[in-house]
Each structure stands twice: as C-alpha cells, then as structure tokens.
Design an enzyme around this catalytic site. Structure first.
Site, PDB file in Angstrom:
ATOM      1  N   ASN A   9       0.864  -1.180   0.000  1.00  0.00           N
ATOM      2  CA  ASN A   9       0.000   0.000   0.000  1.00  0.00           C
ATOM      3  C   ASN A   9       0.902   1.232   0.000  1.00  0.00           C
ATOM      4  O   ASN A   9       1.499   1.570   1.013  1.00  0.00           O
ATOM      5  CB  ASN A   9      -0.900  -0.030   1.245  1.00  0.00           C
ATOM      6  CG  ASN A   9      -1.754   1.211   1.365  1.00  0.00           C
ATOM      7  OD1 ASN A   9      -1.819   2.029   0.452  1.00  0.00           O
ATOM      8  ND2 ASN A   9      -2.420   1.356   2.507  1.00  0.00           N
ATOM      9  N   LYS A  11       0.074   4.242  -0.297  1.00  0.00           N
ATOM     10  CA  LYS A  11      -0.596   5.425   0.283  1.00  0.00           C
ATOM     11  C   LYS A  11      -0.401   6.636  -0.641  1.00  0.00           C
ATOM     12  O   LYS A  11      -0.330   6.451  -1.851  1.00  0.00           O
ATOM     13  CB  LYS A  11      -0.094   5.663   1.714  1.00  0.00           C
ATOM     14  CG  LYS A  11      -0.234   4.388   2.565  1.00  0.00           C
ATOM     15  CD  LYS A  11      -0.039   4.600   4.028  1.00  0.00           C
ATOM     16  CE  LYS A  11      -0.239   3.268   4.756  1.00  0.00           C
ATOM     17  NZ  LYS A  11      -0.110   3.392   6.207  1.00  0.00           N
ATOM     18  N   HIS A  94      -9.573   1.205   5.264  1.00  0.00           N
ATOM     19  CA  HIS A  94      -8.259   1.392   5.903  1.00  0.00           C
ATOM     20  C   HIS A  94      -8.423   2.372   7.069  1.00  0.00           C
ATOM     21  O   HIS A  94      -9.242   3.292   6.996  1.00  0.00           O
ATOM     22  CB  HIS A  94      -7.265   1.940   4.882  1.00  0.00           C
ATOM     23  CG  HIS A  94      -5.857   1.913   5.374  1.00  0.00           C
ATOM     24  ND1 HIS A  94      -5.362   2.882   6.226  1.00  0.00           N
ATOM     25  CD2 HIS A  94      -4.857   1.030   5.179  1.00  0.00           C
ATOM     26  CE1 HIS A  94      -4.108   2.581   6.514  1.00  0.00           C
ATOM     27  NE2 HIS A  94      -3.773   1.464   5.896  1.00  0.00           N
ATOM     28  N   GLU A  96      -6.783   4.808   7.971  1.00  0.00           N
ATOM     29  CA  GLU A  96      -6.618   6.224   7.603  1.00  0.00           C
ATOM     30  C   GLU A  96      -7.906   6.771   6.982  1.00  0.00           C
ATOM     31  O   GLU A  96      -8.238   7.936   7.155  1.00  0.00           O
ATOM     32  CB  GLU A  96      -5.415   6.376   6.662  1.00  0.00           C
ATOM     33  CG  GLU A  96      -4.111   6.230   7.444  1.00  0.00           C
ATOM     34  CD  GLU A  96      -2.962   5.592   6.690  1.00  0.00           C
ATOM     35  OE1 GLU A  96      -2.970   5.598   5.448  1.00  0.00           O
ATOM     36  OE2 GLU A  96      -2.047   5.065   7.358  1.00  0.00           O
ATOM     37  N   GLU A 166      -5.256  -4.892  10.780  1.00  0.00           N
ATOM     38  CA  GLU A 166      -4.247  -3.848  10.973  1.00  0.00           C
ATOM     39  C   GLU A 166      -4.564  -3.092  12.256  1.00  0.00           C
ATOM     40  O   GLU A 166      -5.385  -2.164  12.237  1.00  0.00           O
ATOM     41  CB  GLU A 166      -4.282  -2.848   9.811  1.00  0.00           C
ATOM     42  CG  GLU A 166      -3.884  -3.420   8.479  1.00  0.00           C
ATOM     43  CD  GLU A 166      -3.298  -2.334   7.561  1.00  0.00           C
ATOM     44  OE1 GLU A 166      -2.146  -2.510   7.149  1.00  0.00           O
ATOM     45  OE2 GLU A 166      -3.963  -1.332   7.294  1.00  0.00           O
ATOM     46  N   GLY A 172       2.592   2.372  10.873  1.00  0.00           N
ATOM     47  CA  GLY A 172       3.567   3.454  10.713  1.00  0.00           C
ATOM     48  C   GLY A 172       4.305   3.805  11.989  1.00  0.00           C
ATOM     49  O   GLY A 172       4.934   4.864  12.074  1.00  0.00           O
ATOM     50  N   SER A 212       3.557  -1.975  10.359  1.00  0.00           N
ATOM     51  CA  SER A 212       5.017  -1.984  10.555  1.00  0.00           C
ATOM     52  C   SER A 212       5.673  -3.291  10.102  1.00  0.00           C
ATOM     53  O   SER A 212       6.597  -3.777  10.764  1.00  0.00           O
ATOM     54  CB  SER A 212       5.359  -1.676  12.008  1.00  0.00           C
ATOM     55  OG  SER A 212       4.866  -0.398  12.375  1.00  0.00           O
TER      56      SER A 212
END
Ligand code: 13P
Length: 263
Positions: A9, A11, A94, A96, A166, A172, A212
């Site tokens: 991904n 992003k 996701h 985000e 996730e 991250g 991560s």
C-alpha cells in the site's frame, strides 16, 4: 494451502515517474512465484500507466479507495465501475480512511458491496485503536467492523474476499503487534466468518496482517495459524525492503513445504 498474498500500500506517495521506477526495480528483483501473489496499490493517478507497465504474471493492482456509486454528480470521486478493468483488488476501510476521512461503518459496507458488484476483490481492513485495546474492546471492534463490512455479501463472496487485520497503533509506528495478540485477532476473525457464513468461506478467505511489516518479521508471522500474508505500508516504498519481504515469504514457504513433506 492458501496462496501467500503480499500487498504494498503506497498510500499518498510516489508520482508517476517515481512509481514507474519502483515497479521497474521490483520487477528486476522479484521472480514469478506460483504460490505467492503480489499486489501493488499505488495512487489512483498511477494505476493506469502502471497497468500498462506491469508484468501481470508477477504483479496485480489494487486501488486504495473508490466511491460506491457507479456514476453521477459526485465531484472528485472515482467509481469501482471505472476501475474494474484496471484492478483486481481494492483496499476498503483502511484506518486512515476511517479516522482521517471519517468513513463510517455504512460507507465501508457500501464500498465492499460496490467492489464485489464490479468483480473487484475487497481487502477489508479491520483493527482497533490503542485506547480500544487498552479498554479491552478489541473483539467488539473487530466484530462490529466485520459485521457491517460484510453485511451485504453472500457466503461465497465472503470466501473470495480478503481481510487485513491492521491494529491502528501498529501502523507506521514500528510497534508491531506481538505475535500472540495478532494470533488471537486473526483467530477471532476466522471464527466470526465460520459462525456467520460457514466453514467453507472461513477456510477460503485470506486474512493478512498489517502494521510496521518488515522482512524480519515475515517468517514469524507466517507461522501464526490463519495468517496468509501481509498488507505492507512504509516498507513497500523501498524496492529492497519490499522484495526482501517477498523473498522471506518464499523461503518460509519452501521450508514449510519441506517440513510438511517429511511428515
Ligand atoms: P506500515 O507498514 O507503514 O505500518 O503501514 C501499514 C498500513 O497501513 C498498510 O495498509
């Protein structure tokens, strides 16, 4: 055994020429693996040029998002219908999108339905925040996200889908979920699918870990029962680390096959 699935991904990173260069470098390093499927999720802008560049025996494409209506007055959006010839998969829900863009459960449910309606495999992302984990709410959060996300699918469609676990606090941050916690969450996800949709979809659905991910953790996580691969963020932007993840998965798979053969 289910095929290992590794998704990068990207992003909101890499312009058209940077994306093209990364694909070129990855293609040099990564061989065609019959038992490993590799999917790249670049920005919407680069899907079209990359679809012409990639060797489809090596890589498939995913969108990072799309809109659930097929066409109309929805300024700024791109529909699943428009993407259907370009991509195999779409990342949906996701963290985000849930947290920065306030996508709620019904929106994500509608996107999953729209993907399936357009023959695109949804990669439904689920996972708890740090506070939810500390408050002991992980299972409840997974339950709610799975229940609404998959609400409009048949058992067969669920079996063909992908779930990415996730944990939000692992994204991250370099803070990988401990294997026992990831194992618990993945087992919960598969048990939920089995209880609601039946044994067959629970066996068929692919469940990934994300958060991560680096080459070092690949073999340990593939040992977790029910983990079929990875949704990779930061490490997918670097050809050495992403091809390293694929290589670690390939080595694990070979070792695993040898052990199975000796039994
Ligand atoms: P990182 O691998 O950078 O933690 O990102 C994970 C992710 O969000 C993939 O979708």
């Amino acid at each position: 055994m289910r095929k290992i699935l590794i998704i990068g991904n990207w992003k909101m990173n890499l312009n058209t020429s940077e994306a093209s260069l990364l694909v070129h470098r990855l293609a040099e390093r990564i061989k065609i693996h019959r038992d490993i499927e590799i999917v790249l999720a670049p920005t919407m802008l680069t899907l079209q040029p990359l679809s012409l560049q990639i060797d489809r025996r090596k890589f498939r494409l995913a969108a990072q998002n799309a809109y659930h209506r097929d066409e109309g007055a929805f300024t700024g959006e791109v529909s699943f219908t428009m993407l259907r010839d370009l991509i195999h998969y779409c990342i949906i829900g996701h963290s985000e999108r849930r947290h920065i863009f306030n996508e709620d459960l019904p929106t994500i449910r509608d996107k999953v339905s729209a993907a399936v309606r357009n023959d695109i495999i949804p990669i439904l992302c689920v996972g708890e925040t740090k506070t939810e984990r500390q408050d002991g709410e992980t299972k409840q959060v997974l339950h709610d996200q799975l229940m609404s996300g998959l609400a409009n699918l048949t058992a067969k469609e669920v079996g063909q889908s992908v779930i990415a676990y996730e944990p939000v606090w692992a994204i991250g941050t370099g803070d990988i979920a401990p294997p026992d916690k990831a194992a618990e969450a993945v087992a919960y996800i598969r048990n939920y699918i089995r209880d609601v949709f039946g044994t067959r979809p629970a066996q068929k659905i692919r469940v990934l870990y994300g958060g991560s991910v680096t080459p070092d953790i690949v073999s340990g996580y593939l040992e977790i029962p029910g983990v079929d691969g990875f949704l990779v963020g930061g490490a997918s932007l670097n050809y050495e680390s992403f091809s390293g993840i694929v290589e670690s998965a390939r080595k694990w798979q070979r070792r695993h096959a040898e052990v199975e053969n000796e039994r």
